[in-house]
Write a protein that holds these residues in place. Sequence first.
Motif, PDB file in Angstrom:
ATOM      1  N   ARG A 178       0.814  -1.221   0.000  1.00 19.51           N
ATOM      2  CA  ARG A 178       0.000   0.000   0.000  1.00 19.51           C
ATOM      3  C   ARG A 178       0.841   1.262   0.000  1.00 19.51           C
ATOM      4  O   ARG A 178       0.387   2.335  -0.372  1.00 19.51           O
ATOM      5  CB  ARG A 178      -0.985  -0.010   1.164  1.00 19.51           C
ATOM      6  N   LYS A 179       2.119   1.163   0.422  1.00 24.18           N
ATOM      7  CA  LYS A 179       3.028   2.314   0.370  1.00 24.18           C
ATOM      8  C   LYS A 179       3.792   2.394  -0.950  1.00 24.18           C
ATOM      9  O   LYS A 179       4.625   3.273  -1.140  1.00 24.18           O
ATOM     10  CB  LYS A 179       4.030   2.235   1.524  1.00 24.18           C
ATOM     11  N   GLY A 180       3.514   1.462  -1.868  1.00 23.48           N
ATOM     12  CA  GLY A 180       4.169   1.474  -3.176  1.00 23.48           C
ATOM     13  C   GLY A 180       5.601   0.977  -3.158  1.00 23.48           C
ATOM     14  O   GLY A 180       6.385   1.278  -4.057  1.00 23.48           O
ATOM     15  N   ARG A 181       5.951   0.190  -2.144  1.00 27.46           N
ATOM     16  CA  ARG A 181       7.352  -0.232  -2.020  1.00 27.46           C
ATOM     17  C   ARG A 181       7.698  -1.442  -2.878  1.00 27.46           C
ATOM     18  O   ARG A 181       8.866  -1.763  -3.055  1.00 27.46           O
ATOM     19  CB  ARG A 181       7.660  -0.529  -0.545  1.00 27.46           C
ATOM     20  N   ILE A 212       1.041  -1.319  -7.663  1.00 27.74           N
ATOM     21  CA  ILE A 212       0.404  -0.326  -6.790  1.00 27.74           C
ATOM     22  C   ILE A 212       1.419   0.645  -6.186  1.00 27.74           C
ATOM     23  O   ILE A 212       2.477   0.236  -5.710  1.00 27.74           O
ATOM     24  CB  ILE A 212      -0.398  -1.044  -5.672  1.00 27.74           C
ATOM     25  N   LYS A 213       1.065   1.945  -6.196  1.00 26.08           N
ATOM     26  CA  LYS A 213       1.927   2.979  -5.596  1.00 26.08           C
ATOM     27  C   LYS A 213       1.347   3.511  -4.276  1.00 26.08           C
ATOM     28  O   LYS A 213       2.071   3.937  -3.395  1.00 26.08           O
ATOM     29  CB  LYS A 213       2.099   4.161  -6.565  1.00 26.08           C
ATOM     30  N   TYR A 214       0.029   3.500  -4.188  1.00 25.93           N
ATOM     31  CA  TYR A 214      -0.626   3.947  -2.941  1.00 25.93           C
ATOM     32  C   TYR A 214      -2.030   3.358  -2.895  1.00 25.93           C
ATOM     33  O   TYR A 214      -2.702   3.272  -3.921  1.00 25.93           O
ATOM     34  CB  TYR A 214      -0.728   5.483  -2.872  1.00 25.93           C
ATOM     35  N   MET A 215      -2.455   2.938  -1.690  1.00 23.03           N
ATOM     36  CA  MET A 215      -3.800   2.368  -1.522  1.00 23.03           C
ATOM     37  C   MET A 215      -4.565   3.070  -0.421  1.00 23.03           C
ATOM     38  O   MET A 215      -4.015   3.417   0.622  1.00 23.03           O
ATOM     39  CB  MET A 215      -3.717   0.875  -1.196  1.00 23.03           C
TER      40      MET A 215
END
Length: 391
Positions: A178-181, A212-215
């Motif tokens: 969710r943090k795009g790591r 995903i880069k941000y959720m």
Amino acid sequence: MDVFDFTPFQYPADDNTSLWRTTHFDYHAIDQDVLKLDILGHDDPTVLRMLQDLSGIDVTTLPPSDEKVLSLLRSPEALGVTSDDIMCPTGTLGLPELGTRFVIQMLVETKPETFGELVKISGLSHGTDVWAGNASELIKQNVVPFKDVIGCRDDIMVNLINWGVAPKTAFKIMEFVRKGRASKDPSTWKEYEEILREHKIPEWYISSCKKIKYMFPKAHACAYVLSALRVAWFKVYKPLYYYAAYFSVRTTDFDIETMIKGHDAIRAKLEELQAKGFDRTNKEEGVMGSLEIALEASCRGIRFANLDLTKSSSRNFVVEEETNTLIPPFRTIDGLGDNVASTIVEEREKQPFLSIEDVQSRGKVSKTLVDKMLSMGVLNDLPESNQLSLF
């Protein structure tokens, strides 16, 4: 103690009559001893409060699963209009979170029918690289149905636990994704990929996580959707109140002269602005947004009256239920700011305006704005000067 008892402060521009004060005092010198509250303004609760005040209905009692309200996600028919009438395939224009062209296109593609599916759409629309080039493609290519794509960050942890991943590991992977790591720390992601494959998690799911880069968190999505559906209830069942609240709270750019002329003029102006495409200015974009809602309101039989020197508010649209009419506030006149609008109403409450000259001097209205109000017919019933009115 008052904060000013122990905090050095300045007035902006050395104006000691200003309501605002500023300080360069270091907050961290006292942050262990003082409770700091960030109280922010937000349009959604402001609209709901206005709707509650206008209707007398407690908004928290409204059902979140009303069939007519949910049908707006797929069609405007519950509003008594067609898609052609309002130039929009859904009935969600002007609804918080659901009224932008981006989300309307998502609604068209996903055809949601339930509260849960709407929560997923809210998560998808607020995430980064979660919908476009990711979930959208999975649905278009028939890899998985809409109900199975990742929408909110919580979905990842719950899905992984259901697939047999240990809860603590599932939480770590969710936070990582969710943090795009996943795209920034490939070595750690490779370790997580091995865990996912050990549990026979589909490749499409692993690939989706990696993009995903941000959720968005599901709790936020639920709160937004609940608020949107409450507003939508008024749009279906109390339209006059809905449009009054929308234009009063959410809109700053108006073409009020076109709105007053009614349906045909509104539609013609909209088509003119749409034809400009990328040549539209920011102001025109704002005006176009308000005209879209005005077109919908006019299709539903709601009329916009001219401004009224004795009835118009400074900033809110006034409801006239007996004629199904909204009276615009003074701030809708192009170039007339909130301060002047408030002054006009304050002076009117002290005593009626006797003349155009009286409006200009007591209302602090410029000659340009007076001319504008004259051309709109707002000052038609007033003589030029107080002297004439005495005669």
